[in-house]
Design a protein around this motif. Structure first.
Motif, PDB file in Angstrom:
ATOM      1  N   LYS A 115      40.543  49.055  44.423  1.00 23.80           N
ATOM      2  CA  LYS A 115      40.702  48.706  45.833  1.00 23.80           C
ATOM      3  C   LYS A 115      41.622  49.706  46.535  1.00 23.80           C
ATOM      4  O   LYS A 115      41.352  50.148  47.661  1.00 23.80           O
ATOM      5  CB  LYS A 115      41.277  47.289  45.944  1.00 23.80           C
ATOM      6  CG  LYS A 115      41.435  46.792  47.372  1.00 23.80           C
ATOM      7  CD  LYS A 115      40.091  46.570  48.015  1.00 23.80           C
ATOM      8  CE  LYS A 115      40.253  45.941  49.401  1.00 23.80           C
ATOM      9  NZ  LYS A 115      38.949  45.730  50.057  1.00 23.80           N
ATOM     10  N   SER A 148      39.941  53.071  46.998  1.00 23.02           N
ATOM     11  CA  SER A 148      38.865  53.085  47.986  1.00 23.02           C
ATOM     12  C   SER A 148      39.340  53.525  49.362  1.00 23.02           C
ATOM     13  O   SER A 148      38.523  53.836  50.229  1.00 23.02           O
ATOM     14  CB  SER A 148      38.217  51.698  48.076  1.00 23.02           C
ATOM     15  OG  SER A 148      39.120  50.761  48.655  1.00 23.02           O
ATOM     16  N   TYR A 149      40.652  53.551  49.580  1.00 22.16           N
ATOM     17  CA  TYR A 149      41.193  53.990  50.866  1.00 22.16           C
ATOM     18  C   TYR A 149      41.457  55.501  50.904  1.00 22.16           C
ATOM     19  O   TYR A 149      41.836  56.037  51.943  1.00 22.16           O
ATOM     20  CB  TYR A 149      42.498  53.252  51.169  1.00 22.16           C
ATOM     21  CG  TYR A 149      42.318  51.783  51.478  1.00 22.16           C
ATOM     22  CD1 TYR A 149      41.996  51.357  52.766  1.00 22.16           C
ATOM     23  CD2 TYR A 149      42.433  50.826  50.476  1.00 22.16           C
ATOM     24  CE1 TYR A 149      41.823  50.008  53.051  1.00 22.16           C
ATOM     25  CE2 TYR A 149      42.262  49.479  50.745  1.00 22.16           C
ATOM     26  CZ  TYR A 149      41.956  49.072  52.034  1.00 22.16           C
ATOM     27  OH  TYR A 149      41.764  47.739  52.310  1.00 22.16           O
ATOM     28  N   ASP A 183      40.751  59.665  50.678  1.00 23.22           N
ATOM     29  CA  ASP A 183      39.694  60.618  51.022  1.00 23.22           C
ATOM     30  C   ASP A 183      39.236  61.342  49.756  1.00 23.22           C
ATOM     31  O   ASP A 183      39.801  61.153  48.667  1.00 23.22           O
ATOM     32  CB  ASP A 183      40.160  61.621  52.082  1.00 23.22           C
ATOM     33  CG  ASP A 183      41.394  62.403  51.653  1.00 23.22           C
ATOM     34  OD1 ASP A 183      41.482  62.757  50.459  1.00 23.22           O
ATOM     35  OD2 ASP A 183      42.272  62.667  52.501  1.00 23.22           O
ATOM     36  N   LYS A 203      37.100  47.459  60.758  1.00 29.88           N
ATOM     37  CA  LYS A 203      37.837  48.558  60.134  1.00 29.88           C
ATOM     38  C   LYS A 203      38.243  48.254  58.692  1.00 29.88           C
ATOM     39  O   LYS A 203      39.157  48.869  58.149  1.00 29.88           O
ATOM     40  CB  LYS A 203      39.092  48.925  60.932  1.00 29.88           C
ATOM     41  CG  LYS A 203      38.758  49.460  62.322  1.00 29.88           C
ATOM     42  CD  LYS A 203      40.020  49.913  63.038  1.00 29.88           C
ATOM     43  CE  LYS A 203      39.684  50.462  64.417  1.00 29.88           C
ATOM     44  NZ  LYS A 203      40.883  50.914  65.141  1.00 29.88           N
ATOM     45  N   GLN A 204      37.599  47.290  58.051  1.00 32.52           N
ATOM     46  CA  GLN A 204      37.873  46.998  56.655  1.00 32.52           C
ATOM     47  C   GLN A 204      36.848  47.713  55.797  1.00 32.52           C
ATOM     48  O   GLN A 204      35.801  48.130  56.269  1.00 32.52           O
ATOM     49  CB  GLN A 204      37.826  45.496  56.387  1.00 32.52           C
ATOM     50  CG  GLN A 204      38.929  44.732  57.119  1.00 32.52           C
ATOM     51  CD  GLN A 204      38.869  43.250  56.801  1.00 32.52           C
ATOM     52  OE1 GLN A 204      37.996  42.816  56.047  1.00 32.52           O
ATOM     53  NE2 GLN A 204      39.793  42.485  57.358  1.00 32.52           N
ATOM     54  N   THR A 205      37.142  47.805  54.528  1.00 25.53           N
ATOM     55  CA  THR A 205      36.253  48.536  53.640  1.00 25.53           C
ATOM     56  C   THR A 205      35.384  47.597  52.812  1.00 25.53           C
ATOM     57  O   THR A 205      35.035  47.896  51.676  1.00 25.53           O
ATOM     58  CB  THR A 205      37.083  49.430  52.691  1.00 25.53           C
ATOM     59  OG1 THR A 205      37.994  48.602  51.969  1.00 25.53           O
ATOM     60  CG2 THR A 205      37.833  50.496  53.469  1.00 25.53           C
TER      61      THR A 205
END
Length: 437
Positions: A9, A12-13, A15, A59-61
């Protein structure tokens, strides 16, 4: 001790560049950073919106389960590889698009500097010793000319020449270029092998170009100049001369182990003109000493008569000894400037020659940038207009030869080119035009 689900998790944020760096931490992080779910999200977000299989909510993944098949049917790291290939292909296309604009004066790409800036391109040399250990030398000084770039590396901690076996010249670009940020040499990079040189018995197996009080210069083909400290078997500096023709392709499109091979020329057959391939050549010639320009000239409508084809070469006479109207004065005293962190100097009676020969369609036919040294000839000038010593400078490679004669005028302290002749290999001409001369 953190659960893998929590780490995924967090990852996942990140790049793509950060993910690649995280994957180098340890084995566990390498496995997590290859997760197909993370990389599929990056891959799909880089596509056109109508192809995107991911939906973002406030704006969540959070992802939609439309990509389950794409995740479970692929090996770990599959989408990472696909993302890198896609970004690399788009980057190469963007760079190559810039070099399609040709300079009508030289027939070469006129936006090389812009393309180099967009690509984040730099050059490094890797010295390998006889034990297999590699020494990387970066931070070169660049000097741009009309048709070439000169790259100079210097430093105080070069390995001893006795223990070195090879020198490799690489073009280096960021693996995932980001135009908003300057290239980071600690980030993931792509290497393109430009040339490899063998340094064993360097002083015996290479051409001695010249010397001054501090260094001796030795030339290795193609286009490499090595400065050796006098009295020591140590490298003072390395200078590479790269011609703009195929410069970006060689610096970007090759791999870390295999050099870029340009596509073969497609000959245009002409059954009407029996002299096809023998006339209407154009020559652009630069003579310089890294920072100073001695000569910059263009010559049109060069031709070769069939009786001038002999010993496997076509002769193109550019400057005739008997036609003093075309004799060329040299600006300044010929020499190659060099420098290190502490010392600098100038080795006289040598220079860098940039030659660009274009065929009758304006396409680069024979190009090189290489150091050349001059020698005092035993013959006198034999010309009433000039009374002085004759010097000769010759260059040769697999595609042809260049022979230049200078006269030194003591009264005006200048060199005059009184003869310039190109000898182009018939094998080169035959393969280029698909004919037989």
């Amino acid at each position: 001790s953190m659960p893998s689900e929590v780490l995924l998790k967090i990852l996942s944020y990140l790049d793509a560049v950060s993910l690649l760096s995280v994957g180098c931490v340890n084995k566990r992080f390498s496995e997590l950073a290859n997760d197909n779910g993370i990389w599929l999200k990056l891959y799909s977000s880089s596509l056109h919106p109508k192809w995107t299989i991911w939906k973002m909510k406030s704006k969540q993944t959070e992802t939609v389960s439309l990509g389950c098949a794409a995740l479970h049917d692929k090996k770990p790291g599959y989408w990472k590889k696909e993302y890198i290939l896609k970004q690399t292909s788009a980057f190469k296309t963007r760079v190559m698009r810039l070099v399609k604009f040709l300079d009508p004066y030289t027939g070469l790409p006129c936006k090389n500097k812009e393309a180099m800036k967009v690509s984040g391109l730099s050059w490094i040399i890797v010295l390998k010793d006889k034990n297999g250990k590699e020494h990387v030398v970066e931070k070169p000084n660049l000097s741009f000319k009309d048709t070439s770039v000169t790259i100079l590396w210097c430093g105080a901690d070069w390995p001893c020449l006795d223990i070195l076996s090879t020198l490799k010249l690489f073009g280096v670009t960021p693996l995932l270029p980001d135009q908003s940020r300057p290239p980071n040499k600690n980030g993931p990079r792509r290497f393109s092998l430009i040339a490899e040189y063998h340094l064993a018995n360097l002083t015996e197996n290479s051409v001695a170009v010249g010397a001054d009080e501090l260094v001796q210069l030795f030339s290795l083909s193609p286009g490499l100049l090595v400065g050796i400290w006098k009295g020591k078997n140590e490298i003072a500096f390395v200078m590479a001369n790269l011609h703009y023709n195929q410069l970006l392709e060689r610096s970007i499109l090759g791999s870390a182990t295999v050099q870029y091979a340009p596509p073969p020329n497609k000959p245009l057959l002409d059954d009407i003109d029996s002299e096809y391939g023998l006339h209407d050549y154009s020559l652009h010639l630069d003579l310089h000493g890294r920072n100073c320009m001695y000569l910059c000239g263009s010559f049109k409508c060069l031709f070769c008569r069939k009786r001038d084809i002999e010993n496997g070469y076509l002769r193109l006479r550019v400057v005739n000894l008997k036609d003093n109207r075309k004799h060329l004065p040299i600006i300044g005293t010929l020499g190659i400037c060099w420098e290190t962190d502490v010392f600098k100097g100038n080795v006289k009676d040598c220079f860098v020659m940039d030659l660009t020969l274009l065929d009758e369609t304006g396409k680069p036919f024979w190009c090189f940038s290489a150091p050349v040294h001059m020698e005092l000839s035993t013959k006198s000038s034999g010309l009433y207009d000039y009374m002085g010593h004759i010097y000769t400078a010759d260059y040769a490679d697999s595609e042809g030869k260049v022979c230049v004669e200078f006269v030194w005028l003591e009264e005006t302290k200048e060199y005059i080119i009184v003869s310039l002749v190109l000898y182009v290999s018939t094998e080169k001409v035959n393969s280029w035009y698909g004919t037989n001369y």
